[in-house]
Motif scaffolding. Structure first.
Motif, PDB file in Angstrom:
ATOM      1  N   MET A   1       0.835  -1.191   0.000  1.00 23.37           N
ATOM      2  CA  MET A   1       0.000   0.000   0.000  1.00 23.37           C
ATOM      3  C   MET A   1       0.876   1.250   0.000  1.00 23.37           C
ATOM      4  O   MET A   1       1.723   1.422   0.857  1.00 23.37           O
ATOM      5  CB  MET A   1      -0.878  -0.008   1.247  1.00 23.37           C
ATOM      6  CG  MET A   1      -2.012   0.966   1.180  1.00 23.37           C
ATOM      7  SD  MET A   1      -2.954   0.844   2.720  1.00 23.37           S
ATOM      8  CE  MET A   1      -2.661   2.447   3.396  1.00 23.37           C
ATOM      9  N   ILE A   3       1.941   5.091   0.451  1.00 24.14           N
ATOM     10  CA  ILE A   3       1.578   6.169   1.351  1.00 24.14           C
ATOM     11  C   ILE A   3       2.397   7.401   0.980  1.00 24.14           C
ATOM     12  O   ILE A   3       3.580   7.299   0.683  1.00 24.14           O
ATOM     13  CB  ILE A   3       1.773   5.730   2.819  1.00 24.14           C
ATOM     14  CG1 ILE A   3       1.152   6.744   3.759  1.00 24.14           C
ATOM     15  CG2 ILE A   3       3.215   5.492   3.169  1.00 24.14           C
ATOM     16  CD1 ILE A   3       0.775   6.135   5.092  1.00 24.14           C
ATOM     17  N   SER A  11       6.102   9.123  -2.531  1.00 22.55           N
ATOM     18  CA  SER A  11       5.146   8.096  -2.199  1.00 22.55           C
ATOM     19  C   SER A  11       5.912   6.791  -2.008  1.00 22.55           C
ATOM     20  O   SER A  11       6.677   6.395  -2.871  1.00 22.55           O
ATOM     21  CB  SER A  11       4.181   8.010  -3.374  1.00 22.55           C
ATOM     22  OG  SER A  11       3.061   7.325  -3.024  1.00 22.55           O
ATOM     23  N   MET A  14       4.030   1.482   2.333  1.00 29.13           N
ATOM     24  CA  MET A  14       3.926   1.508   3.776  1.00 29.13           C
ATOM     25  C   MET A  14       4.565   0.279   4.423  1.00 29.13           C
ATOM     26  O   MET A  14       5.242   0.376   5.435  1.00 29.13           O
ATOM     27  CB  MET A  14       2.445   1.551   4.128  1.00 29.13           C
ATOM     28  CG  MET A  14       2.136   1.968   5.514  1.00 29.13           C
ATOM     29  SD  MET A  14       0.353   2.140   5.648  1.00 29.13           S
ATOM     30  CE  MET A  14       0.025   0.706   6.633  1.00 29.13           C
TER      31      MET A  14
ATOM     32  N   THR B  35      -3.125  11.058   2.287  1.00 29.39           N
ATOM     33  CA  THR B  35      -2.092  10.132   2.744  1.00 29.39           C
ATOM     34  C   THR B  35      -1.967   8.927   1.833  1.00 29.39           C
ATOM     35  O   THR B  35      -0.884   8.406   1.615  1.00 29.39           O
ATOM     36  CB  THR B  35      -2.419   9.666   4.183  1.00 29.39           C
ATOM     37  OG1 THR B  35      -2.805  10.806   4.921  1.00 29.39           O
ATOM     38  CG2 THR B  35      -1.226   9.024   4.828  1.00 29.39           C
ATOM     39  N   THR B  36      -3.090   8.468   1.300  1.00 24.89           N
ATOM     40  CA  THR B  36      -3.041   7.264   0.471  1.00 24.89           C
ATOM     41  C   THR B  36      -3.004   7.602  -1.017  1.00 24.89           C
ATOM     42  O   THR B  36      -3.285   6.751  -1.854  1.00 24.89           O
ATOM     43  CB  THR B  36      -4.260   6.374   0.752  1.00 24.89           C
ATOM     44  OG1 THR B  36      -5.430   7.188   0.619  1.00 24.89           O
ATOM     45  CG2 THR B  36      -4.209   5.782   2.134  1.00 24.89           C
ATOM     46  N   SER B  38      -2.117   7.788  -4.598  1.00 24.55           N
ATOM     47  CA  SER B  38      -1.217   6.952  -5.392  1.00 24.55           C
ATOM     48  C   SER B  38      -1.305   7.365  -6.851  1.00 24.55           C
ATOM     49  O   SER B  38      -1.247   6.552  -7.750  1.00 24.55           O
ATOM     50  CB  SER B  38      -1.569   5.485  -5.210  1.00 24.55           C
ATOM     51  OG  SER B  38      -2.911   5.295  -5.571  1.00 24.55           O
TER      52      SER B  38
END
Lengths: 304, 254
Positions: A1, A3, A11, A14, B35-36, B38
């Motif tokens: 995943m 983050i 990015s 995680m 935060t996520t 992508s």
């Protein structure tokens, strides 16, 4: 995943960060070192900007050293007086270190400074540890050789003597202050706690008893890294809270597991393993400086 | 700014060509970095409006869509071998490098548009990243701007995509633009150019706002606006985690 890290602005997966935190935490639990010297270069390798890696790693070490120092307080193995002297030196050193860091960041040489410090210190410490533990293993096979008795050295001729009851020492405050300064500078520049410098210095230079060494060094490291975190946050804006949180979550769990594994291994074996690891990291970083880089150019923020 | 002035003057100077105009819109004109986050996909679509029928012998229609991030000043450094090790040596400041640049076209750029328009409208990577004249100190600046393009292309920030546009009946067009996960905040623009016979006949642009949101925005703003509090908070979290871990494992041991 994936983050997104708000300060590093990259990015990252995680689970990679949690795993790294866990792995390095485990190693630090096994060997009783902070693990910063492993984590910071790895973070840079996975694409975290060096300035962010150094500052954030300092923040993570606050967590791991606090966790460790709590255990040592319960066992009464912290020389608080010595810790405070080391800490005063440490704060001075960290202030100087952050300034040096800030200046080099502005002229684009942070990466070089970080890598060079790593190569020099890892090479030195790793080499010494390797030779020493080889000798120790050889000696342990020949029974009947008594360890040398500690002799008075130049350190005992210095002024400003002070009594350190927990360590059972009556020595000048100058050497511990200097040790503190050096460790403080390293903490700020390399993003490490500096235990790998401080522990040998405490044993061999100051002559402190081994049982209080680790607790006292953790005590000093906790305050110095907290101070370093704050300085980096205020002057360089490079502490990434989310990155730190992921690393320390993995780290504290790993450290607890590592401590349990560490008990089952022999001291000499531990030391030689740690020496090999330190030397391997040193070798890898040295290669980066010596080999022709695959990309000669790098992009940095503009302006001063 | 310069680009807008040039665009304005050219538009006034070529009223005869403006028999066609273009309408453009986006699937979303706000991208939130959470935060996520992508990466994100933005759909650029539009239509060609014609007031009068085209005169005979007009060439085929081509479309170019440029999505560009905020311009930023960057310092490009080149490593050199000194005292046996590789260190950063020469550095050049490039004042207007887009943080993100992607171009989608119906045909290869050099085939569909003349050199002057490519340069003036900054269509194409080699025109979007240029060292400013005042910063040129030696003849090798070319290699520095090429380095930006190379590094950012590898990072997915820059791209040139021939044929990514779907053009239907010379009227409707659409392109799917990928915004990568390593996006920075700022005001982005999507510019659309209609091209016939190697000349721009119409253009339009829309803005895209890219912002950090939620926890990301809160942390980032705190770290800049109240660095002391941010630093103290970071330390507090670390202490709490350290204490928490030792407590949890102490209880587990019993």
């Amino acid at each position: 995943m994936l983050i997104y890290l708000p300060i590093a602005e990259v990015s990252v997966n995680m689970f990679v960060l949690l795993g790294l935190g866990g792995l390095v935490g485990m190693l630090s639990g096994i060997f009783g070192v902070g693990g910063g010297f492993l984590m910071t270069p790895i973070l840079i390798m996975i694409g975290i900007p060096p300035a962010v890696a150094v500052a954030t790693e300092a923040n993570q070490i606050v967590a791991s050293s606090f966790s460790g120092v709590l255990a040592h307080f319960k066992r009464m193995t912290v020389d608080i007086k010595m810790g405070v002297v080391l800490l005063i030196g440490g704060l001075v050193g960290a202030t100087v270190g952050v300034e040096i860091f800030k200046y080099l960041k502005s002229i684009g040489q942070v990466e070089l400074l970080v890598t060079l410090s790593y190569v020099v210190f890892l090479g030195l410490i790793g080499g010494l540890m390797f030779i020493e533990s080889l000798n120790a293993i050889r000696k342990s096979k020949k029974p009947g050789v008594l360890p040398k008795k500690r002799r008075h050295n130049w350190i005992h001729g210095l002024p400003f003597k002070m009594r350190f009851r927990t360590s059972g020492l009556y020595i000048s405050v100058i050497p511990p202050l200097l040790v503190g300064v050096v460790v403080g500078i390293l903490a700020a520049i390399m993003g490490v706690g500096g235990g790998f410098i401080m522990v040998p210095a405490m044993i061999y230079m100051l002559g402190m008893p081994t049982k209080v060494v680790v607790g006292t060094s953790l005590f000093q490291i906790m305050f110095v890294t907290a101070y370093t975190t704050l300085s980096h946050a205020m002057q360089n804006f490079t502490v990434d809270a989310i990155l730190a949180l992921l690393l320390l979550t993995g780290g504290v769990i790993g450290a607890q597991i590592g401590t349990r594994i560490g008990v089952k291994l022999k001291a000499e074996q531990l030391r030689i393993l740690l020496a090999i690891m330190v030397l391997a990291m040193c070798f890898k970083l040295a290669l980066d400086l010596l080999l022709v880089p695959s990309e000669l150019f790098s992009i940095g923020a503009g302006g001063k | 700014m310069l680009r807008i002035i040039i665009a304005a003057t050219l538009w006034i100077a070529t009223p005869l060509l403006a028999q066609e105009s273009v309408v453009v819109d986006l699937s979303q004109n706000k991208v939130e970095i959470t935060t996520t986050f992508s990466g994100s996909n933005i759909f650029v679509f539009g239509a060609v409006k014609r007031d009068t029928p085209l005169p005979a012998g007009t060439g085929p229609l081509d479309v170019a869509i440029v999505v560009e991030g905020p311009l930023e000043t960057v310092t490009v450094r080149k490593k050199e071998k000194k005292f046996g090790i590789w260190v950063n040596a020469e550095a050049i400041e490039i004042q207007e490098a887009p943080s993100f640049f992607t171009i989608a076209t119906t045909r290869p750029l050099s085939e569909m548009l003349n050199e002057g328009d490519l340069r003036d409208y900054a269509i194409g990577l080699n025109y979007a990243v240029r060292p400013q004249p005042q910063s040129i100190t030696n003849a090798d600046t070319e290699s520095f701007s090429e380095a930006i393009i190379r590094i950012r292309t590898d990072n997915g920030l820059y791209s040139e995509r021939v044929g990514l546009i779907n053009l239907t009946e010379d009227t409707l067009f659409e392109a799917d633009i990928r915004l990568p996960a390593n996006l920075v905040e700022g005001d982005y623009t999507a510019r659309v150019y209609l091209v016939r016979d190697k000349n721009i006949v119409a253009d339009a642009s829309v803005g895209i706002v890219v912002r950090k949101a939620g926890l990301e925005a809160w942390l980032y703003n705190l770290s800049r606006e109240n660095a002391l509090l941010y630093g103290l908070l970071s330390i507090l979290v670390a202490l709490a985690a350290g204490y928490g871990a030792s407590e949890i494992f102490r209880r587990l041991r019993r």
